[in-house]
Design a protein around this motif. Structure first.
Motif, PDB file in Angstrom:
ATOM      1  N   ARG A  19     -15.590 -20.027 -26.966  1.00  0.00           N
ATOM      2  CA  ARG A  19     -16.555 -20.152 -27.862  1.00  0.00           C
ATOM      3  C   ARG A  19     -17.468 -19.179 -27.911  1.00  0.00           C
ATOM      4  O   ARG A  19     -18.272 -18.751 -27.058  1.00  0.00           O
ATOM      5  CB  ARG A  19     -17.114 -21.593 -27.728  1.00  0.00           C
ATOM      6  N   LEU A  20     -17.661 -18.498 -29.278  1.00  0.00           N
ATOM      7  CA  LEU A  20     -18.609 -17.504 -29.428  1.00  0.00           C
ATOM      8  C   LEU A  20     -19.664 -17.987 -30.307  1.00  0.00           C
ATOM      9  O   LEU A  20     -19.651 -19.117 -30.855  1.00  0.00           O
ATOM     10  CB  LEU A  20     -18.073 -16.485 -30.529  1.00  0.00           C
ATOM     11  N   SER A  21     -20.762 -17.550 -29.769  1.00  0.00           N
ATOM     12  CA  SER A  21     -22.115 -18.161 -30.525  1.00  0.00           C
ATOM     13  C   SER A  21     -22.768 -16.884 -30.986  1.00  0.00           C
ATOM     14  O   SER A  21     -22.852 -15.749 -30.590  1.00  0.00           O
ATOM     15  CB  SER A  21     -23.218 -18.646 -29.298  1.00  0.00           C
ATOM     16  N   CYS A  22     -23.687 -17.226 -32.191  1.00  0.00           N
ATOM     17  CA  CYS A  22     -24.406 -16.163 -32.851  1.00  0.00           C
ATOM     18  C   CYS A  22     -25.630 -16.865 -33.113  1.00  0.00           C
ATOM     19  O   CYS A  22     -25.927 -17.549 -33.835  1.00  0.00           O
ATOM     20  CB  CYS A  22     -23.691 -15.662 -34.161  1.00  0.00           C
ATOM     21  N   ALA A  23     -26.910 -16.222 -32.402  1.00  0.00           N
ATOM     22  CA  ALA A  23     -28.291 -16.592 -32.621  1.00  0.00           C
ATOM     23  C   ALA A  23     -28.747 -15.643 -33.616  1.00  0.00           C
ATOM     24  O   ALA A  23     -28.969 -14.342 -33.583  1.00  0.00           O
ATOM     25  CB  ALA A  23     -28.802 -16.723 -31.256  1.00  0.00           C
ATOM     26  N   ALA A  24     -29.133 -16.068 -34.675  1.00  0.00           N
ATOM     27  CA  ALA A  24     -29.706 -15.328 -35.787  1.00  0.00           C
ATOM     28  C   ALA A  24     -31.503 -15.784 -35.681  1.00  0.00           C
ATOM     29  O   ALA A  24     -31.813 -16.805 -35.741  1.00  0.00           O
ATOM     30  CB  ALA A  24     -29.376 -15.692 -37.240  1.00  0.00           C
ATOM     31  N   SER A  25     -32.174 -14.604 -36.298  1.00  0.00           N
ATOM     32  CA  SER A  25     -33.687 -14.505 -35.909  1.00  0.00           C
ATOM     33  C   SER A  25     -33.951 -13.508 -37.031  1.00  0.00           C
ATOM     34  O   SER A  25     -33.346 -12.790 -37.543  1.00  0.00           O
ATOM     35  CB  SER A  25     -34.266 -14.391 -34.657  1.00  0.00           C
ATOM     36  N   GLY A  26     -35.192 -13.812 -37.629  1.00  0.00           N
ATOM     37  CA  GLY A  26     -36.009 -12.910 -38.460  1.00  0.00           C
ATOM     38  C   GLY A  26     -35.969 -13.040 -39.762  1.00  0.00           C
ATOM     39  O   GLY A  26     -36.884 -12.561 -40.514  1.00  0.00           O
ATOM     40  N   THR A  68     -12.326 -22.655 -35.442  1.00  0.00           N
ATOM     41  CA  THR A  68     -13.125 -23.487 -36.124  1.00  0.00           C
ATOM     42  C   THR A  68     -14.448 -22.944 -36.157  1.00  0.00           C
ATOM     43  O   THR A  68     -15.246 -22.477 -35.135  1.00  0.00           O
ATOM     44  CB  THR A  68     -13.401 -24.956 -35.420  1.00  0.00           C
ATOM     45  N   ILE A  69     -15.205 -22.735 -37.322  1.00  0.00           N
ATOM     46  CA  ILE A  69     -16.688 -22.083 -37.424  1.00  0.00           C
ATOM     47  C   ILE A  69     -17.546 -23.239 -37.797  1.00  0.00           C
ATOM     48  O   ILE A  69     -17.147 -24.107 -38.412  1.00  0.00           O
ATOM     49  CB  ILE A  69     -16.633 -20.921 -38.277  1.00  0.00           C
ATOM     50  N   SER A  70     -18.802 -23.251 -37.155  1.00  0.00           N
ATOM     51  CA  SER A  70     -19.562 -24.292 -37.436  1.00  0.00           C
ATOM     52  C   SER A  70     -21.013 -23.612 -37.455  1.00  0.00           C
ATOM     53  O   SER A  70     -21.136 -22.593 -36.698  1.00  0.00           O
ATOM     54  CB  SER A  70     -19.541 -25.492 -36.690  1.00  0.00           C
ATOM     55  N   ARG A  71     -21.921 -24.186 -37.951  1.00  0.00           N
ATOM     56  CA  ARG A  71     -23.502 -23.717 -37.880  1.00  0.00           C
ATOM     57  C   ARG A  71     -24.460 -24.819 -37.747  1.00  0.00           C
ATOM     58  O   ARG A  71     -24.008 -26.045 -38.040  1.00  0.00           O
ATOM     59  CB  ARG A  71     -23.930 -22.915 -39.003  1.00  0.00           C
ATOM     60  N   ASP A  72     -25.427 -24.819 -36.845  1.00  0.00           N
ATOM     61  CA  ASP A  72     -26.422 -25.919 -36.791  1.00  0.00           C
ATOM     62  C   ASP A  72     -27.689 -25.443 -37.507  1.00  0.00           C
ATOM     63  O   ASP A  72     -27.806 -24.658 -38.171  1.00  0.00           O
ATOM     64  CB  ASP A  72     -26.704 -25.880 -35.278  1.00  0.00           C
ATOM     65  N   ASN A  73     -28.728 -26.485 -37.576  1.00  0.00           N
ATOM     66  CA  ASN A  73     -29.855 -26.132 -38.270  1.00  0.00           C
ATOM     67  C   ASN A  73     -30.919 -25.215 -37.370  1.00  0.00           C
ATOM     68  O   ASN A  73     -32.049 -25.076 -37.842  1.00  0.00           O
ATOM     69  CB  ASN A  73     -30.475 -27.498 -38.303  1.00  0.00           C
ATOM     70  N   ALA A  74     -30.409 -24.865 -36.465  1.00  0.00           N
ATOM     71  CA  ALA A  74     -31.225 -23.604 -35.571  1.00  0.00           C
ATOM     72  C   ALA A  74     -30.877 -22.504 -35.674  1.00  0.00           C
ATOM     73  O   ALA A  74     -31.124 -21.401 -34.834  1.00  0.00           O
ATOM     74  CB  ALA A  74     -31.507 -24.459 -34.031  1.00  0.00           C
ATOM     75  N   ASN A  75     -30.199 -21.889 -36.839  1.00  0.00           N
ATOM     76  CA  ASN A  75     -29.915 -20.476 -36.993  1.00  0.00           C
ATOM     77  C   ASN A  75     -28.847 -19.978 -36.089  1.00  0.00           C
ATOM     78  O   ASN A  75     -28.826 -19.114 -35.643  1.00  0.00           O
ATOM     79  CB  ASN A  75     -30.996 -19.618 -36.876  1.00  0.00           C
ATOM     80  N   THR A  76     -27.793 -21.047 -35.535  1.00  0.00           N
ATOM     81  CA  THR A  76     -26.916 -20.542 -34.678  1.00  0.00           C
ATOM     82  C   THR A  76     -25.563 -20.891 -35.107  1.00  0.00           C
ATOM     83  O   THR A  76     -25.413 -21.970 -35.735  1.00  0.00           O
ATOM     84  CB  THR A  76     -27.000 -21.329 -33.254  1.00  0.00           C
ATOM     85  N   THR A  77     -24.648 -19.941 -35.209  1.00  0.00           N
ATOM     86  CA  THR A  77     -23.303 -19.905 -35.587  1.00  0.00           C
ATOM     87  C   THR A  77     -22.313 -19.927 -34.446  1.00  0.00           C
ATOM     88  O   THR A  77     -22.573 -19.115 -33.527  1.00  0.00           O
ATOM     89  CB  THR A  77     -23.001 -19.014 -36.768  1.00  0.00           C
ATOM     90  N   TYR A  78     -21.268 -20.890 -34.648  1.00  0.00           N
ATOM     91  CA  TYR A  78     -20.171 -20.858 -33.435  1.00  0.00           C
ATOM     92  C   TYR A  78     -18.858 -20.430 -34.038  1.00  0.00           C
ATOM     93  O   TYR A  78     -18.655 -20.714 -35.196  1.00  0.00           O
ATOM     94  CB  TYR A  78     -20.360 -22.205 -32.782  1.00  0.00           C
ATOM     95  N   LEU A  79     -18.118 -19.972 -33.164  1.00  0.00           N
ATOM     96  CA  LEU A  79     -16.732 -19.956 -33.416  1.00  0.00           C
ATOM     97  C   LEU A  79     -15.786 -20.230 -32.354  1.00  0.00           C
ATOM     98  O   LEU A  79     -15.868 -19.782 -31.325  1.00  0.00           O
ATOM     99  CB  LEU A  79     -16.224 -18.225 -33.853  1.00  0.00           C
TER     100      LEU A  79
END
Length: 116
Positions: A19-26, A68-79
């Motif tokens: 599972r990959l995670s992508c934390a977005a900020s800014g 499966t791609i998904s995203r949460d409400n905290a600016n993180t996207t998963y694969l």
């Protein structure tokens, strides 16, 4: 400053999962599309999956039914990647943009290696 930081890559045997995670900020990404791309050695960067602001996903044919791609409400996207194959070996990049035709922000990439 906008940042996309991927994590979760690594080495896995064929048939395994990662599972990959992508934390977005800014900035606020809630109305952005978030996506994953990948680039294998000697090849162009290819689209893998995108998730729209409403959570609706779209996949490349090569990964449909396995990723499966998904995203949460905290600016993180998963694969979530299941049933991995050797041809999934690549550097995976997280991306964000106002729409699927304009990707404005990119992560640094995460290596995924699938051994056969």
């Amino acid at each position: 400053q906008v940042q996309l930081v991927e994590s979760g890559g690594g080495l896995v045997q064929a048939g395994g999962s990662l599972r990959l995670s992508c934390a977005a900020s800014g900035r606020t990404f809630s109305n952005y599309v978030m996506g994953w791309f990948r680039q294998a050695p000697g090849k162009e960067r290819d689209f893998v999956a995108v998730v729209h602001w409403d959570g609706s996903p779209h996949y490349a044919d090569s990964v449909k039914g396995r990723f499966t791609i998904s995203r949460d409400n905290a600016n993180t996207t998963y694969l979530q990647m299941n049933s991995l194959k050797s041809e999934d070996t690549a550097v995976y990049y997280c991306a964000a943009g106002p729409n699927v035709r304009r990707w404005t922000d990119w992560g640094q990439g995460a290596q995924v290696t699938v051994s056969s």
